[in-house]
Enzyme design. Structure first.
Site, PDB file in Angstrom:
ATOM      1  CG  ASP A   8      -1.696   1.205   1.443  1.00 50.85           C
ATOM      2  OD1 ASP A   8      -2.333   1.634   0.463  1.00 50.85           O
ATOM      3  OD2 ASP A   8      -1.693   1.773   2.563  1.00 50.85           O
ATOM      4  CG  LEU A   9       1.572   5.766  -1.728  1.00 49.18           C
ATOM      5  CD1 LEU A   9       3.040   5.569  -2.065  1.00 49.18           C
ATOM      6  CD2 LEU A   9       0.906   6.647  -2.787  1.00 49.18           C
ATOM      7  CG  ASP A  10      -1.807   7.491   0.679  1.00 42.78           C
ATOM      8  OD1 ASP A  10      -0.920   8.311   0.406  1.00 42.78           O
ATOM      9  OD2 ASP A  10      -2.794   7.282  -0.060  1.00 42.78           O
ATOM     10  CB  THR A  16       0.635  10.547   2.370  1.00 44.35           C
ATOM     11  OG1 THR A  16       0.662   9.144   2.155  1.00 44.35           O
ATOM     12  CG2 THR A  16       1.710  11.232   1.547  1.00 44.35           C
ATOM     13  CE  LYS A  44      -4.636   5.955   9.520  1.00 44.17           C
ATOM     14  NZ  LYS A  44      -3.727   5.426  10.562  1.00 44.17           N
ATOM     15  CB  SER A 113      -2.139   2.969  -3.676  1.00 43.79           C
ATOM     16  OG  SER A 113      -2.703   4.165  -3.209  1.00 43.79           O
ATOM     17  CB  ALA A 114      -7.495   3.398  -2.267  1.00 45.58           C
ATOM     18  CE  LYS A 144      -5.820  -0.860  -1.017  1.00 47.24           C
ATOM     19  NZ  LYS A 144      -4.642  -0.167  -0.445  1.00 47.24           N
ATOM     20  CD  GLU A 168      -3.600  -1.730   2.934  1.00 51.77           C
ATOM     21  OE1 GLU A 168      -3.702  -0.888   3.843  1.00 51.77           O
ATOM     22  OE2 GLU A 168      -3.922  -1.482   1.768  1.00 51.77           O
ATOM     23  CG  ASP A 169      -1.837   2.550   6.462  1.00 48.81           C
ATOM     24  OD1 ASP A 169      -2.211   2.150   5.351  1.00 48.81           O
ATOM     25  OD2 ASP A 169      -2.064   3.709   6.879  1.00 48.81           O
TER      26      ASP A 169
HETATM   27  C1  BG6 Z   1      -5.793   5.710   0.406  1.00 54.26           C
HETATM   28  C2  BG6 Z   1      -5.809   6.515   1.677  1.00 54.26           C
HETATM   29  O1  BG6 Z   1      -4.508   5.241   0.175  1.00 54.26           O
HETATM   30  O2  BG6 Z   1      -6.209   6.510  -0.704  1.00 54.26           O
HETATM   31  C3  BG6 Z   1      -7.160   7.186   1.876  1.00 54.26           C
HETATM   32  O3  BG6 Z   1      -5.531   5.664   2.777  1.00 54.26           O
HETATM   33  C4  BG6 Z   1      -7.516   7.999   0.643  1.00 54.26           C
HETATM   34  O4  BG6 Z   1      -7.097   8.006   3.011  1.00 54.26           O
HETATM   35  C5  BG6 Z   1      -7.499   7.097  -0.592  1.00 54.26           C
HETATM   36  O5  BG6 Z   1      -8.813   8.568   0.780  1.00 54.26           O
HETATM   37  C6  BG6 Z   1      -7.823   7.848  -1.879  1.00 54.26           C
HETATM   38  O6  BG6 Z   1      -6.780   8.741  -2.143  1.00 54.26           O
HETATM   39  P1  BG6 Z   1      -6.847   9.970  -3.114  1.00 54.26           P
HETATM   40  O7  BG6 Z   1      -5.424  10.492  -3.082  1.00 54.26           O
HETATM   41  O8  BG6 Z   1      -7.213   9.472  -4.472  1.00 54.26           O
HETATM   42  O9  BG6 Z   1      -7.839  10.928  -2.594  1.00 54.26           O
HETATM   43 MG    MG Z   2      -2.725   3.147   3.600  1.00 49.34          MG
END
Ligand code: BG6
Ligand code: MG
Length: 218
Positions: A8-10, A16, A44, A113-114, A144, A168-169
């Site tokens: 996962d990224l964030d 972030t 998240k 990542s989402a 997710k 994953e966090d």
């Molecule tokens: C996820 C984050 O990685 O991405 C969420 O954990 C975030 O908090 C989601 O809402 C969507 O991200 P973005 O950057 O497209 O708004």
């Molecule tokens: Mg995350």
């Protein structure tokens, strides 16, 4: 032995998650809605659309489609203002060490990542080239905890889902990994991410021995 390692990224690769929190909190508070850390855990890993739906739901507020779109844009520009000046120093502890180790062991590595901002962020912290596949919010139709993002990543790595490992966090992300029949590794607190197969506070707690065992596990 080859496994697919999906990150996962964030909140896993980069710090972030705190910026998403700040942006959602501001938006919620501006609408007169309270926004706690506990509620934040439920956002998240969740897509931008579904996050806003949840916040409005918590506040018992209903708005027009146009206003919904405006709020999404507002949240994203606020978020982008936080990541504008982001540099390599916001890569989380020992992430480069783990990525380099896996690469040296010829293990395929993907991002799952989402976020629709994932590619932009990876470029900012100079990690864009570290992944064999990148699957993000622009590539999926189901957010997710649906496993879609990880299943696409596995496919792009040419690795069977049950041979993949996910870092994953988020609760939603751990659930997605479990549904995809992958090994789920929570990065964060045990009491939040208890559904994961393993939980570590951060990558400094993940040893080379543990990674080696993962690679060699049948
Ligand atoms: C996820 C984050 O990685 O991405 C969420 O954990 C975030 O908090 C989601 O809402 C969507 O991200 P973005 O950057 O497209 O708004
Ligand atoms: Mg995350």
């Amino acid at each position: 032995n080859k496994r697919g390692f999906i990150f996962d990224l964030d909140g896993v690769i980069v710090d972030t998650a705190k910026y998403h929190f700040l942006a959602w909190k501001k938006l919620a508070n501006d609408l007169g809605i309270d926004f706690t850390e506990h509620q934040n855990e439920q956002l998240k890993g969740v897509s931008r659309v579904q996050s806003l739906e949840k916040i409005l739901d918590w506040g018992g507020i209903s708005i027009s489609e146009l206003e919904f779109q405006n709020l999404m844009d507002k949240k994203n520009s606020d978020y982008l203002s936080h990541i504008e000046t982001m540099k390599e120093d916001e890569i989380l502890v020992d992430v480069p060490k783990v990525l380099t180790f896996l690469k040296n062991k010829q293990q395929p590595i993907a991002l799952g990542s989402a976020s629709k901002n994932a590619r932009k962020i990876l470029k900012k912290v100079a990690l864009y080239e570290s992944f064999d596949a990148i699957v993000d919010g622009t590539n999926v139709s189901k957010a997710k905890p649906d496993p879609e993002v990880f299943l696409i990543a596995a496919k792009e790595l040419h690795i069977a889902p049950n041979q993949c490992v996910v870092f994953e966090d988020s609760i939603a992300g751990v659930q997605a990994a479990n549904k995809a029949d992958m090994i789920s590794i929570g990065i964060g607190e045990q009491d939040v991410l208890g559904e994961a197969d393993f939980v570590f506070k951060d990558f400094s707690e993940i040893s080379i021995e543990f990674l080696t065992q993962l690679i060699n596990k049948q």
